[in-house]
Design a protein around this motif. Structure first.
Motif, short mmCIF file in Angstrom:
data_model
loop_
_atom_site.label_atom_id
_atom_site.label_comp_id
_atom_site.label_asym_id
_atom_site.label_seq_id
_atom_site.Cartn_x
_atom_site.Cartn_y
_atom_site.Cartn_z
N SER A 164 -67.35 -22.90 23.83
CA SER A 164 -66.82 -23.35 25.12
C SER A 164 -65.32 -23.63 24.99
O SER A 164 -64.77 -23.75 23.89
CB SER A 164 -67.55 -24.62 25.57
OG SER A 164 -67.24 -25.67 24.68
N LYS A 165 -64.68 -23.74 26.15
CA LYS A 165 -63.24 -24.03 26.17
C LYS A 165 -62.97 -25.36 25.48
O LYS A 165 -62.01 -25.51 24.72
CB LYS A 165 -62.76 -24.07 27.62
CG LYS A 165 -61.27 -24.20 27.75
CD LYS A 165 -60.87 -24.17 29.24
CE LYS A 165 -59.34 -24.35 29.37
NZ LYS A 165 -58.96 -24.34 30.80
N ARG A 166 -63.85 -26.35 25.70
CA ARG A 166 -63.67 -27.67 25.09
C ARG A 166 -63.79 -27.60 23.58
O ARG A 166 -63.01 -28.23 22.85
CB ARG A 166 -64.70 -28.64 25.66
CG ARG A 166 -64.40 -30.09 25.36
CD ARG A 166 -65.43 -31.00 26.01
NE ARG A 166 -65.05 -32.39 25.89
CZ ARG A 166 -64.25 -33.03 26.72
NH1 ARG A 166 -63.75 -32.38 27.75
NH2 ARG A 166 -63.93 -34.29 26.54
N ALA A 167 -64.79 -26.84 23.09
CA ALA A 167 -64.97 -26.71 21.64
C ALA A 167 -63.77 -26.00 21.02
O ALA A 167 -63.29 -26.38 19.94
CB ALA A 167 -66.25 -25.94 21.34
N ALA A 168 -63.26 -24.96 21.70
CA ALA A 168 -62.10 -24.22 21.18
C ALA A 168 -60.88 -25.12 21.09
O ALA A 168 -60.13 -25.07 20.11
CB ALA A 168 -61.82 -23.01 22.08
N ILE A 169 -60.69 -25.97 22.12
CA ILE A 169 -59.54 -26.90 22.10
C ILE A 169 -59.70 -27.90 20.94
O ILE A 169 -58.74 -28.19 20.21
CB ILE A 169 -59.44 -27.65 23.45
CG1 ILE A 169 -59.06 -26.66 24.55
CG2 ILE A 169 -58.42 -28.78 23.37
CD1 ILE A 169 -59.10 -27.26 25.96
N GLY A 170 -60.94 -28.41 20.76
CA GLY A 170 -61.18 -29.36 19.68
C GLY A 170 -60.89 -28.76 18.31
O GLY A 170 -60.25 -29.38 17.46
N ILE A 171 -61.35 -27.51 18.08
CA ILE A 171 -61.10 -26.84 16.79
C ILE A 171 -59.60 -26.65 16.58
O ILE A 171 -59.06 -26.90 15.50
CB ILE A 171 -61.83 -25.47 16.76
CG1 ILE A 171 -63.35 -25.69 16.71
CG2 ILE A 171 -61.38 -24.65 15.55
CD1 ILE A 171 -64.15 -24.41 16.89
N ALA A 172 -58.90 -26.23 17.66
CA ALA A 172 -57.46 -25.99 17.54
C ALA A 172 -56.71 -27.28 17.20
O ALA A 172 -55.79 -27.28 16.36
CB ALA A 172 -56.93 -25.40 18.85
N VAL A 173 -57.11 -28.39 17.82
CA VAL A 173 -56.43 -29.68 17.56
C VAL A 173 -56.68 -30.13 16.12
O VAL A 173 -55.77 -30.63 15.44
CB VAL A 173 -56.91 -30.74 18.57
CG1 VAL A 173 -56.38 -32.11 18.20
CG2 VAL A 173 -56.46 -30.39 19.98
N ILE A 174 -57.92 -29.95 15.62
CA ILE A 174 -58.23 -30.33 14.24
C ILE A 174 -57.41 -29.49 13.25
O ILE A 174 -56.88 -29.99 12.25
CB ILE A 174 -59.74 -30.19 13.96
CG1 ILE A 174 -60.51 -31.25 14.75
CG2 ILE A 174 -60.02 -30.35 12.46
CD1 ILE A 174 -62.02 -31.09 14.66
N GLY A 296 -69.13 -22.38 14.67
CA GLY A 296 -67.79 -22.80 15.06
C GLY A 296 -67.63 -24.31 15.08
O GLY A 296 -66.67 -24.86 14.52
N ARG A 297 -68.59 -25.02 15.69
CA ARG A 297 -68.49 -26.48 15.77
C ARG A 297 -68.73 -27.11 14.40
O ARG A 297 -68.08 -28.09 14.03
CB ARG A 297 -69.48 -27.02 16.80
CG ARG A 297 -69.16 -26.61 18.22
CD ARG A 297 -70.27 -26.99 19.19
NE ARG A 297 -69.99 -26.48 20.52
CZ ARG A 297 -70.25 -25.23 20.92
NH1 ARG A 297 -70.78 -24.38 20.07
NH2 ARG A 297 -69.97 -24.84 22.14
N GLY A 298 -69.70 -26.56 13.64
CA GLY A 298 -69.97 -27.09 12.31
C GLY A 298 -68.75 -26.98 11.41
O GLY A 298 -68.40 -27.92 10.69
N GLN A 299 -68.07 -25.84 11.48
CA GLN A 299 -66.88 -25.65 10.67
C GLN A 299 -65.71 -26.49 11.20
O GLN A 299 -64.90 -27.00 10.43
CB GLN A 299 -66.49 -24.18 10.64
CG GLN A 299 -67.49 -23.31 9.88
CD GLN A 299 -67.01 -21.89 9.68
OE1 GLN A 299 -66.11 -21.44 10.36
NE2 GLN A 299 -67.62 -21.20 8.74
N GLY A 300 -65.64 -26.64 12.51
CA GLY A 300 -64.55 -27.43 13.10
C GLY A 300 -64.61 -28.89 12.68
O GLY A 300 -63.62 -29.48 12.24
#
Length: 353
Positions: A164-174, A296-300
């Motif tokens: 999702s857009k939210r997950a992508a933003i979270g990964i990018a910020v991390i 994606g979320r697990g790795q993020g």
């Protein structure tokens, strides 16, 4: 019937929320164990026999070859101690039967974990040790921070995992937070003018290898139990090191076995076992998070290991954090918060199928 339907929907939503919370919890534990692993991973380079091995090979083959060959032996011992920790873990859980059944199902199942061992071992973990040896633990950690980008893209295009857009933003910020954490130290190393290109290649190997491994493991975990699948992944890595690469290096003339036998000293064994336990349980929690929240979320969330590593390095080695580390830590926490607060309904189906 209407009341029953409402209750069923509520129960389904509650179960989905519980599953997602558990997935994020596993990924967070992964970050903690991974961060701790950089302590023994850095210390082992100055212990006998690895420091003597480096000196002996460097005298005849140069520093570059010596560091890579020494990194191979360190990585092989790391894989061996992780394997021992996982066998103990499976024994405590009573999963030897499941392990045997998964091993026999090569075509639909275990082939993914053996394939993951190629990218996770000789590519990612060796690359990380090479980066630690050539440049330092801080650079090795920051280089690996880019791996969720690789894993997320592969999982999206290979088997349609939803990001999702939210997950992508979270990964990018991390990822931005991780780069900021180590950016100051990295710029200092670059400004010194003594650039160790093999070390940077090792960093790229770590990022690409862990990202590819995560995507492949996610495919295998569709039909395998995580603890059994993970143990087969490290069985494959041990075969690669101890039956293929270490004997080949010994045949071409490197003193692999003479130094390998010298590793059985109390302090060296203690550090290797510490590395095996921390990295083994880092992988246990990493693999458990994939089926629950996706690769994606697990790795993020697992990428928070960069922040955890800084805390543990400060506590054990006394390195005072720079301001870039404080900014990076704040970004990591913000990125995690963005992902934690993702709507549970968006994760009821992880695949876009």
């Amino acid at each position: 019937m209407e009341g029953f339907s409402v209750d069923l929907k509520a129960l389904k939503k509650q179960e989905s929320k519980r599953k997602i919370s558990k997935g994020y919890m596993w990924a967070l534990f992964c970050a903690v164990f991974w961060g701790i692993w950089y302590l023994p991973g850095t210390v082992v380079w100055v212990l006998n026999p690895f420091d003597e091995m480096y000196g002996a090979i460097a005298a005849t083959n140069g520093d570059g070859v010596s560091l890579v060959v020494t990194a191979v032996l360190i990585t092989a011992f790391n894989a061996l101690t992780v394997m021992l920790a996982l066998m103990l873990w499976n024994g405590v859980l009573g999963k030897y039967g499941e392990l045997g059944r998964t091993l026999k199902e090569f075509q639909p199942c275990s082939k993914w974990f053996f394939l993951a061992s190629i990218f996770g071992g000789p590519m990612a973990i060796l690359g990380s040790f090479i980066a630690m040896g050539f440049i330092g633990g801080a650079f090795a950690a920051v280089a690996g921070l880019l791996y969720p980008v690789v894993g997320s893209i592969l999982a999206y295009y290979w088997y349609g995992e939803k990001i999702s857009k939210r997950a992508a933003i979270g990964i990018a910020v991390i990822v931005l937070g991780g780069i900021s954490i180590y950016g100051g130290g990295l710029l200092t190393e670059l400004s010194s003018g003594n650039i160790q290109w093999i070390g940077y290649l090792g960093g790229l190997m770590a990022a690409a290898g862990w990202g590819i491994e995560g995507a492949i493991a996610g495919k295998g975990l569709d039909i395998a139990e995580p603890d059994a699948g993970l143990t087969l992944r490290f069985l494959g890595e041990n075969i690669i090191w101890w039956i293929i690469i270490v004997p080949i290096l010994a045949i071409v003339g490197f003193p692999m076995y003479s130094f390998a036998f010298q590793a059985f000293e109390p302090l060296t064994l203690l550090v290797l076992v510490f590395a095996g336990i921390t990295f083994g349980f880092c992988y246990v929690t990493w693999y458990k998070s994939f089926p629950l929240i996706g690769v994606g979320r697990g790795q993020g969330i697992g990428n928070l290991y960069g922040f955890c590593a800084i805390i543990f390095i400060f506590l054990f080695f006394g390195e005072v954090p720079q301001w870039t580390i404080l900014v990076g830590g704040a970004l990591c926490i913000a990125g995690s918060f963005i992902m934690f607060t993702e709507d549970a309904s968006a994760l009821e189906t992880l695949r876009g199928e």
